[in-house]
Design an enzyme around this catalytic site. Structure first.
Site, PDB file in Angstrom:
ATOM      1  N   TYR A  54     -45.864  -2.541  37.571  1.00 60.57           N
ATOM      2  CA  TYR A  54     -46.225  -1.461  38.491  1.00 60.57           C
ATOM      3  C   TYR A  54     -47.075  -2.002  39.642  1.00 60.57           C
ATOM      4  O   TYR A  54     -46.809  -1.708  40.819  1.00 60.57           O
ATOM      5  CB  TYR A  54     -46.983  -0.387  37.728  1.00 60.57           C
ATOM      6  CG  TYR A  54     -47.406   0.801  38.555  1.00 60.57           C
ATOM      7  CD1 TYR A  54     -46.525   1.843  38.816  1.00 60.57           C
ATOM      8  CD2 TYR A  54     -48.708   0.899  39.057  1.00 60.57           C
ATOM      9  CE1 TYR A  54     -46.916   2.948  39.562  1.00 60.57           C
ATOM     10  CE2 TYR A  54     -49.103   1.999  39.807  1.00 60.57           C
ATOM     11  CZ  TYR A  54     -48.209   3.011  40.053  1.00 60.57           C
ATOM     12  OH  TYR A  54     -48.601   4.103  40.799  1.00 60.57           O
ATOM     13  N   SER A  73     -50.952   1.861  45.435  1.00 56.90           N
ATOM     14  CA  SER A  73     -52.008   1.987  44.424  1.00 56.90           C
ATOM     15  C   SER A  73     -53.036   0.898  44.643  1.00 56.90           C
ATOM     16  O   SER A  73     -52.696  -0.232  45.029  1.00 56.90           O
ATOM     17  CB  SER A  73     -51.406   1.856  43.023  1.00 56.90           C
ATOM     18  OG  SER A  73     -52.401   1.620  42.059  1.00 56.90           O
ATOM     19  N   SER A 113     -45.233  17.130  40.290  1.00 54.12           N
ATOM     20  CA  SER A 113     -46.601  17.232  39.768  1.00 54.12           C
ATOM     21  C   SER A 113     -47.486  16.232  40.491  1.00 54.12           C
ATOM     22  O   SER A 113     -47.015  15.447  41.324  1.00 54.12           O
ATOM     23  CB  SER A 113     -46.641  16.972  38.255  1.00 54.12           C
ATOM     24  OG  SER A 113     -46.253  15.630  37.973  1.00 54.12           O
ATOM     25  N   LYS A 144     -46.288  -2.180  43.701  1.00 52.00           N
ATOM     26  CA  LYS A 144     -47.155  -1.571  44.702  1.00 52.00           C
ATOM     27  C   LYS A 144     -47.568  -2.579  45.775  1.00 52.00           C
ATOM     28  O   LYS A 144     -47.752  -2.220  46.941  1.00 52.00           O
ATOM     29  CB  LYS A 144     -48.376  -0.943  44.034  1.00 52.00           C
ATOM     30  CG  LYS A 144     -48.027   0.248  43.143  1.00 52.00           C
ATOM     31  CD  LYS A 144     -47.358   1.345  43.954  1.00 52.00           C
ATOM     32  CE  LYS A 144     -46.782   2.453  43.135  1.00 52.00           C
ATOM     33  NZ  LYS A 144     -46.189   3.541  43.943  1.00 52.00           N
TER      34      LYS A 144
END
Length: 299
Positions: A186, A160, A47, A190
């Protein structure tokens, strides 16, 4: 677009990361060359950005391999991608290093590797290998897969913009200090991805590219950052807009300089805050930790 205006958009965050920022920049985007005969592998392809990237590569004529953890969702994504070109499916749980090694044996003919899979868990979780889940999936898995596919001529890592707020933290790679924050873990992962992209290039590997997609309306964002998703939804990019630079970096000929960081088809700085710069020693410690934990066949 004028480079000064482009840089100004980037630094306003909302202007640069939103759907409007992409629309302004995309006016100057040229069509991408075909990739007939090339094999592209995309992790996290069920996705969002991964699926959009897989479909983008399929449209350019590449044989596209979607890597997924869940067979049912993977088959649905493969079928959706096959509407645009050749698409195959490989199943692997990137939280398990043995699965990464098994996957690598199935991807030896890969020309372009897209390290897109990522997680943002709400709680501190250890994998079967004993690593914190965020670090395992977002950092260790792509590091090992990259090492095991030395013939891939391009490797594109999806980072990100959140990494701009974090410094490389080699003292706490498993995020055990203090209360666990999934968002912070997270962002740290990154930042580590971007540093490793530079280190691969410094060690002589060509075709290493990292990028950030801006703010994209994906199922992962909705699940992990529900409040932000609800507030920002009107300005979020489509997955196709977010994945555009992934496909650009895989298709553009010749390949741009190795080890750079990109967004919206242009190189971007890796730091905006003076407090986020890491030392050479910290960079080496990150590399050594990844080699030790994965037993990757690199020096």
């Amino acid at each position: 677009m004028n480079r000064l205006l482009d840089a100004a958009l980037d630094r306003t965050i909302v202007g640069g990361y939103s759907r409007a920022g992409y629309a302004l920049r995309a006016r100057g985007f040229a069509p991408l060359p075909r990739l007939d005969g090339a094999t592209v592998a995309v992790t996290g392809a069920t996705s969002g950005l991964g699926l959009a990237a897989a479909q983008g590569f399929a449209r350019l004529g590449a044989r596209t391999i979607l890597v997924a953890r869940d067979p049912e969702r993977g088959e649905q994504a493969r079928a959706a991608t096959a509407e645009h070109g050749t698409a195959e499916l490989r199943i692997a749980d990137l939280a398990r290093l043995d699965d990464v090694r098994r996957l690598a044996t199935q991807l030896q003919d890969t020309d372009i590797l897209i390290n897109n899979a990522g997680v943002l868990p709400p709680h501190h979780t250890l994998t079967v290998d004993g690593h914190e889940l965020t670090f395992a999936v977002n950092v260790l898995a792509p590091f090992l897969l990259t090492a095991l596919l030395p013939n891939a001529r391009r490797v594109i890592t999806v980072s990100s913009g959140g990494m701009y707020a974090q410094k490389l933290d080699v003292a706490d790679l498993d995020s055990t200090a203090g209360d666990f924050s999934g968002t912070k873990a997270y962002a740290k992962s990154k930042r580590a991805e971007v540093v490793l992209n530079e280190l691969w290039a410094q060690r002589g590997r060509p075709g290493m590219h990292a990028m950030h997609p801006g703010w994209v309306d994906t199922p992962g964002l909705q699940r992990s950052l529900h409040t932000f998703h609800s507030i920002a939804k009107p300005i979020l990019r489509t997955p196709q807009q977010g994945a555009d630079t992934i496909v650009f970096l895989g298709a553009i000929d010749p390949s741009p300089p190795s080890g750079r960081f990109w967004s919206d088809r242009r190189q971007r700085p890796t730091h905006y805050l003076p407090t986020t710069h890491e030392t050479p020693e910290a960079r080496q410690q990150l590399w050594d930790a990844c080699v030790t934990r994965t037993q990757a066949p690199v020096a």
